[in-house]
Design an enzyme around this catalytic site. Structure first.
Site, mmCIF file in Angstrom:
data_model
loop_
_atom_site.group_PDB
_atom_site.id
_atom_site.type_symbol
_atom_site.label_atom_id
_atom_site.label_comp_id
_atom_site.label_asym_id
_atom_site.label_seq_id
_atom_site.Cartn_x
_atom_site.Cartn_y
_atom_site.Cartn_z
ATOM 1 N N HIS A 93 -4.922 0.816 -14.198
ATOM 2 C CA HIS A 93 -5.921 1.814 -14.609
ATOM 3 C C HIS A 93 -5.573 3.131 -13.928
ATOM 4 O O HIS A 93 -5.419 3.178 -12.715
ATOM 5 C CB HIS A 93 -7.328 1.367 -14.199
ATOM 6 C CG HIS A 93 -8.354 2.444 -14.338
ATOM 7 N ND1 HIS A 93 -8.824 2.872 -15.566
ATOM 8 C CD2 HIS A 93 -8.969 3.208 -13.410
ATOM 9 C CE1 HIS A 93 -9.707 3.843 -15.369
ATOM 10 N NE2 HIS A 93 -9.806 4.069 -14.067
ATOM 11 N N VAL A 96 2.610 -16.035 -1.454
ATOM 12 C CA VAL A 96 2.916 -17.328 -2.063
ATOM 13 C C VAL A 96 4.249 -17.927 -1.632
ATOM 14 O O VAL A 96 4.541 -19.069 -1.964
ATOM 15 C CB VAL A 96 2.862 -17.236 -3.607
ATOM 16 C CG1 VAL A 96 1.456 -16.874 -4.064
ATOM 17 C CG2 VAL A 96 3.866 -16.236 -4.152
ATOM 18 N N GLU A 128 0.835 -1.207 0.000
ATOM 19 C CA GLU A 128 0.000 0.000 0.000
ATOM 20 C C GLU A 128 0.866 1.252 0.000
ATOM 21 O O GLU A 128 0.523 2.245 -0.637
ATOM 22 C CB GLU A 128 -0.970 0.025 1.180
ATOM 23 C CG GLU A 128 -1.894 1.233 1.096
ATOM 24 C CD GLU A 128 -3.198 1.088 1.851
ATOM 25 O OE1 GLU A 128 -3.939 2.072 1.852
ATOM 26 O OE2 GLU A 128 -3.471 0.020 2.419
#
Length: 141
Positions: A107, A91, A63
């Site tokens: 985006h 992972v 973040e």
């Protein structure tokens, strides 16, 4: 924003003073046309009780780099940048060294931005995949 790469990294570093990013020793180390990279040392300070990197620390790293990238690439001096949604898939475990988070834009809207953030260890192994949505809120005068 017509800043050099060094100026962008310097601004990101200045934003981290007296924040969670400084507490976690997060630093910004690379910037490109549409991405930003931050690194975080993996020490006992960011371990979970069994001695591996805490998932929450990885989310904080993600973040931090995604929000900083939104701020830098939006020329957001007139906006507050806030994370509004984050999801992470861890992972691989890491016990020591550094991890690197690379935020790449998916985006880039006027109001919302969507970031793909990959966290890798020093050997470039994938550690975590994060999706972050940020929002640009106008500052009122």
């Amino acid at each position: 924003m017509n800043l050099t790469q060094e100026e962008i990294l310097e601004q990101c570093t200045k934003m981290c003073k007296n924040t969670l990013m400084e507490t976690l020793d997060i630093s910004f180390c690379e910037v490109g046309k549409d991405y930003l990279v931050a690194k975080m040392p993996v020490t006992s300070k960011v371990h979970q009780p069994d001695g591996v990197l805490h998932g929450g620390a990885m989310v904080a790293l993600a973040e931090s780099v995604g929000s900083a990238a939104s701020f830098m690439f939006l020329n957001a001096k007139d906006f507050y940048i806030r994370g509004i949604e984050i999801s992470a898939n861890h992972v691989k475990s890491v016990k020591e060294g550094n991890v690197y988070a690379k935020a790449e834009i998916i985006h880039n809207g006027r109001t919302t931005q969507l970031w793909d953030i990959k966290i890798r260890d020093e050997e470039h192994n994938l550690v975590s995949v994060v999706k972050l949505t940020t929002i640009a809120l106008p500052k009122t005068k």
